[in-house]
Design an enzyme around this catalytic site. Structure first.
Site, PDB file in Angstrom:
ATOM      1  N   GLY A  21       0.824  -1.211   0.000  1.00  0.00           N
ATOM      2  CA  GLY A  21       0.000   0.000   0.000  1.00  0.00           C
ATOM      3  C   GLY A  21       0.853   1.254   0.000  1.00  0.00           C
ATOM      4  O   GLY A  21       0.553   2.222   0.701  1.00  0.00           O
ATOM      5  N   ALA A  22       1.901   1.255  -0.837  1.00  0.00           N
ATOM      6  CA  ALA A  22       2.869   2.355  -0.799  1.00  0.00           C
ATOM      7  C   ALA A  22       2.527   3.484  -1.764  1.00  0.00           C
ATOM      8  O   ALA A  22       3.327   4.406  -1.924  1.00  0.00           O
ATOM      9  CB  ALA A  22       4.268   1.814  -1.115  1.00  0.00           C
ATOM     10  N   ASN A  23       1.365   3.425  -2.373  1.00  0.00           N
ATOM     11  CA  ASN A  23       1.039   4.490  -3.335  1.00  0.00           C
ATOM     12  C   ASN A  23       0.437   5.721  -2.666  1.00  0.00           C
ATOM     13  O   ASN A  23       0.274   6.753  -3.322  1.00  0.00           O
ATOM     14  CB  ASN A  23       0.112   3.976  -4.441  1.00  0.00           C
ATOM     15  CG  ASN A  23      -1.182   3.392  -3.900  1.00  0.00           C
ATOM     16  OD1 ASN A  23      -1.189   2.244  -3.489  1.00  0.00           O
ATOM     17  ND2 ASN A  23      -2.245   4.178  -3.886  1.00  0.00           N
ATOM     18  N   GLY A  25      -0.447   7.955   1.373  1.00  0.00           N
ATOM     19  CA  GLY A  25      -0.432   8.070   2.822  1.00  0.00           C
ATOM     20  C   GLY A  25       0.877   7.660   3.480  1.00  0.00           C
ATOM     21  O   GLY A  25       1.974   7.985   3.031  1.00  0.00           O
ATOM     22  N   GLY A  27       2.297   4.735   3.771  1.00  0.00           N
ATOM     23  CA  GLY A  27       3.155   3.846   2.980  1.00  0.00           C
ATOM     24  C   GLY A  27       3.972   4.614   1.966  1.00  0.00           C
ATOM     25  O   GLY A  27       5.160   4.326   1.755  1.00  0.00           O
ATOM     26  N   SER A 151      -2.802   0.315  14.870  1.00  0.00           N
ATOM     27  CA  SER A 151      -3.523   1.584  15.060  1.00  0.00           C
ATOM     28  C   SER A 151      -3.904   1.742  16.526  1.00  0.00           C
ATOM     29  O   SER A 151      -4.066   0.739  17.236  1.00  0.00           O
ATOM     30  CB  SER A 151      -4.802   1.550  14.213  1.00  0.00           C
ATOM     31  OG  SER A 151      -5.648   2.630  14.558  1.00  0.00           O
ATOM     32  N   TYR A 176     -13.022  -2.974  12.114  1.00  0.00           N
ATOM     33  CA  TYR A 176     -11.685  -2.383  11.928  1.00  0.00           C
ATOM     34  C   TYR A 176     -10.828  -2.634  13.168  1.00  0.00           C
ATOM     35  O   TYR A 176      -9.657  -3.021  13.061  1.00  0.00           O
ATOM     36  CB  TYR A 176     -11.812  -0.881  11.668  1.00  0.00           C
ATOM     37  CG  TYR A 176     -10.478  -0.186  11.436  1.00  0.00           C
ATOM     38  CD1 TYR A 176      -9.671  -0.514  10.342  1.00  0.00           C
ATOM     39  CD2 TYR A 176     -10.023   0.811  12.301  1.00  0.00           C
ATOM     40  CE1 TYR A 176      -8.453   0.126  10.123  1.00  0.00           C
ATOM     41  CE2 TYR A 176      -8.815   1.458  12.086  1.00  0.00           C
ATOM     42  CZ  TYR A 176      -8.034   1.115  10.997  1.00  0.00           C
ATOM     43  OH  TYR A 176      -6.826   1.747  10.778  1.00  0.00           O
TER      44      TYR A 176
HETATM   45  N1  NAP Z   1      -4.265   7.466   8.711  1.00  0.00           N
HETATM   46  C1  NAP Z   1      -4.419   7.166  10.000  1.00  0.00           C
HETATM   47  O1  NAP Z   1      -4.787   8.028  10.840  1.00  0.00           O
HETATM   48  C2  NAP Z   1      -4.151   5.798  10.497  1.00  0.00           C
HETATM   49  C3  NAP Z   1      -4.291   5.562  11.856  1.00  0.00           C
HETATM   50  C4  NAP Z   1      -4.002   4.302  12.345  1.00  0.00           C
HETATM   51  C5  NAP Z   1      -3.564   3.313  11.500  1.00  0.00           C
HETATM   52  N2  NAP Z   1      -3.463   3.555  10.162  1.00  0.00           N
HETATM   53  C6  NAP Z   1      -2.997   2.461   9.301  1.00  0.00           C
HETATM   54  O2  NAP Z   1      -2.008   2.942   8.428  1.00  0.00           O
HETATM   55  C7  NAP Z   1      -1.958   2.113   7.275  1.00  0.00           C
HETATM   56  C8  NAP Z   1      -1.849   2.976   6.027  1.00  0.00           C
HETATM   57  O3  NAP Z   1      -3.040   3.712   5.874  1.00  0.00           O
HETATM   58  P1  NAP Z   1      -3.055   5.234   5.422  1.00  0.00           P
HETATM   59  O4  NAP Z   1      -3.597   6.019   6.553  1.00  0.00           O
HETATM   60  O5  NAP Z   1      -1.765   5.612   4.833  1.00  0.00           O
HETATM   61  O6  NAP Z   1      -4.215   5.204   4.331  1.00  0.00           O
HETATM   62  P2  NAP Z   1      -4.209   5.303   2.730  1.00  0.00           P
HETATM   63  O7  NAP Z   1      -3.582   6.567   2.297  1.00  0.00           O
HETATM   64  O8  NAP Z   1      -5.615   5.034   2.335  1.00  0.00           O
HETATM   65  O9  NAP Z   1      -3.288   4.104   2.328  1.00  0.00           O
HETATM   66  C9  NAP Z   1      -3.746   2.780   2.369  1.00  0.00           C
HETATM   67  C10 NAP Z   1      -3.016   2.009   1.304  1.00  0.00           C
HETATM   68  O10 NAP Z   1      -3.445   0.647   1.383  1.00  0.00           O
HETATM   69  C11 NAP Z   1      -3.774   0.251   0.075  1.00  0.00           C
HETATM   70  N3  NAP Z   1      -4.698  -0.870   0.055  1.00  0.00           N
HETATM   71  C12 NAP Z   1      -5.955  -0.946   0.501  1.00  0.00           C
HETATM   72  N4  NAP Z   1      -6.467  -2.151   0.246  1.00  0.00           N
HETATM   73  C13 NAP Z   1      -5.495  -2.864  -0.372  1.00  0.00           C
HETATM   74  C14 NAP Z   1      -5.408  -4.157  -0.901  1.00  0.00           C
HETATM   75  N5  NAP Z   1      -6.441  -4.996  -0.885  1.00  0.00           N
HETATM   76  N6  NAP Z   1      -4.246  -4.560  -1.463  1.00  0.00           N
HETATM   77  C15 NAP Z   1      -3.196  -3.725  -1.517  1.00  0.00           C
HETATM   78  N7  NAP Z   1      -3.219  -2.479  -1.067  1.00  0.00           N
HETATM   79  C16 NAP Z   1      -4.363  -2.052  -0.495  1.00  0.00           C
HETATM   80  C17 NAP Z   1      -4.363   1.481  -0.582  1.00  0.00           C
HETATM   81  O11 NAP Z   1      -4.402   1.319  -1.976  1.00  0.00           O
HETATM   82  P3  NAP Z   1      -5.428   2.177  -2.907  1.00  0.00           P
HETATM   83  O12 NAP Z   1      -4.830   3.539  -3.036  1.00  0.00           O
HETATM   84  O13 NAP Z   1      -5.459   1.410  -4.174  1.00  0.00           O
HETATM   85  O14 NAP Z   1      -6.743   2.206  -2.178  1.00  0.00           O
HETATM   86  C18 NAP Z   1      -3.335   2.497  -0.121  1.00  0.00           C
HETATM   87  O15 NAP Z   1      -2.182   2.411  -0.889  1.00  0.00           O
HETATM   88  C19 NAP Z   1      -3.206   1.236   7.342  1.00  0.00           C
HETATM   89  O16 NAP Z   1      -2.832  -0.051   7.788  1.00  0.00           O
HETATM   90  C20 NAP Z   1      -4.067   1.901   8.395  1.00  0.00           C
HETATM   91  O17 NAP Z   1      -4.906   0.999   9.071  1.00  0.00           O
HETATM   92  C21 NAP Z   1      -3.739   4.787   9.651  1.00  0.00           C
END
Ligand code: NAP
Length: 308
Positions: A21-23, A25, A27, A151, A176
């Site tokens: 999921g490195a595209n 946020g 990642g 999280s 979640y």
């Molecule tokens: N943001 C926060 O406040 C927060 C807080 C606690 C924990 N987290 C955790 O941080 C991690 C990263 O999330 P983020 O906040 O950076 O959100 P994000 O920007 O939505 O990034 C999530 C990434 O996961 C990818 N993804 C989702 N489903 C997938 C699948 N089936 N196969 C492969 N890739 C997939 C998304 O791809 P697409 O672009 O194609 O959808 C995107 O690249 C997650 O595990 C999340 O639970 C985030």
């Protein structure tokens, strides 16, 4: 007190990192900073166009970055196996696996092609399978780390062994919470199992606080009611940047003082923002009996047996 920042990342030449999921946020920023530190980085994403766009954004900032893209859909065990088979066929050792991809609080119950509830399937089972399949490459590296992104939402969660897939009474946030608590059980249990057989391999849990990423629009924001519309707006006010949210991940991945079996997150107000510090998970996350039970169920569901 000085804070740990991306400037503290030790140089990473010769190291290879896979980030799921490195595209976008967290990642994406983890990939960017690892590339800046001279690691080779593989952006493992479910959408190759988005992955390529991210690769170009990294190259715009780090022209000599060594960045590749690869197709990986964590919601599909066939895709996880295809990714792992291709990776292992290249006979590369893997220094860093960052289990980052995730979906959050999907308004309605969705299922993966394998029939798993989408959050449990993607956030936990997909990464469980991926890690197990990549172990031969991980064991070939001298001091590898497996970083799993959980999280603060693990708090109040529990593992519903009698209905892991939420076939009854689906609720977005509890589902979640279960998946993010599962991330912790996995990271901690993996650390315990590695300790005797492969003490040079670290399994580290991290969380990004609350960061303004696509997670909110892609999850709760799908619901076009007031809460769905407000969620991304509120988060953009109280949250920290995605770059800041990536720091605990980068700390877990590279800081010499980060230790296997430990948990690192944002150290500010209620752990929602701030610089990386060691944090403690809620007490149930350290329950070894539940961790072992979840491990067994995860092996059964994914048909990935850990070979140590
Ligand atoms: N943001 C926060 O406040 C927060 C807080 C606690 C924990 N987290 C955790 O941080 C991690 C990263 O999330 P983020 O906040 O950076 O959100 P994000 O920007 O939505 O990034 C999530 C990434 O996961 C990818 N993804 C989702 N489903 C997938 C699948 N089936 N196969 C492969 N890739 C997939 C998304 O791809 P697409 O672009 O194609 O959808 C995107 O690249 C997650 O595990 C999340 O639970 C985030």
């Amino acid at each position: 007190m000085s804070h740990w920042t991306a400037g503290d990342i030790p140089a990473q030449p010769g190291k290879l990192a896979v980030i799921t999921g490195a595209n976008s946020g967290v990642g994406f920023h983890a990939a960017l900073e690892l590339a800046r530190a001279a690691a080779q980085v593989i952006l493992a994403c479910r959408n190759l166009d988005k992955a390529e766009a991210a690769r170009r954004r990294i190259l715009a900032q780090v022209p000599d970055a060594q960045v590749e893209t690869a197709l990986l859909d964590l919601a599909s065990l066939a895709s996880v196996r295809a990714f792992a088979d291709k990776f292992l066929a290249q006979q590369r050792s893997l220094d860093l696996l960052i289990n980052n991809a995730g979906v959050m609080a999907l308004p309605t119950r969705q299922v993966t092609p394998d029939g798993f509830e989408m959050q449990f399937g993607t956030n936990h089972l997909g990464h469980f399978a991926l890690t197990g399949l990549l172990l031969p490459a991980i064991f070939a590296a001298p001091a590898p780390r497996i970083v799993t992104v959980s999280s603060i939402a693990h708090r109040g969660g529990h593992i519903r062994f009698n209905d892991l897939q939420w076939t009854r009474g689906y609720k977005p946030w509890p589902a979640y919470r279960q998946s993010k608590l599962a991330n912790l059980y996995f990271a901690f249990e993996l650390a315990r199992r590695l300790q005797t057989a492969h003490p040079n391999v670290a399994s580290i849990a991290v969380h990004p606080g609350v960061a303004t990423t696509n997670l909110f629009a892609a999850g709760p924001g799908q619901k076009k009611n007031l809460a769905g519309i407000l969620a991304p707006i509120v988060i953009s006010i109280i949250g920290q940047s995605d770059a800041q949210g990536a720091l605990p991940t980068l700390y877990g991945a590279t800081a010499p003082q980060a230790q296997s079996g430990h948990f690192y997150g944002s150290g500010g107000f209620r752990q929602m923002r701030g610089y990386p510090v060691e944090v403690r998970a809620e007490t149930p996350a350290y329950d070894e009996a539940i961790a072992a039970q979840l491990w067994q169920v995860s092996e059964d569901l994914t048909r990935v047996q850990y070979s140590f």
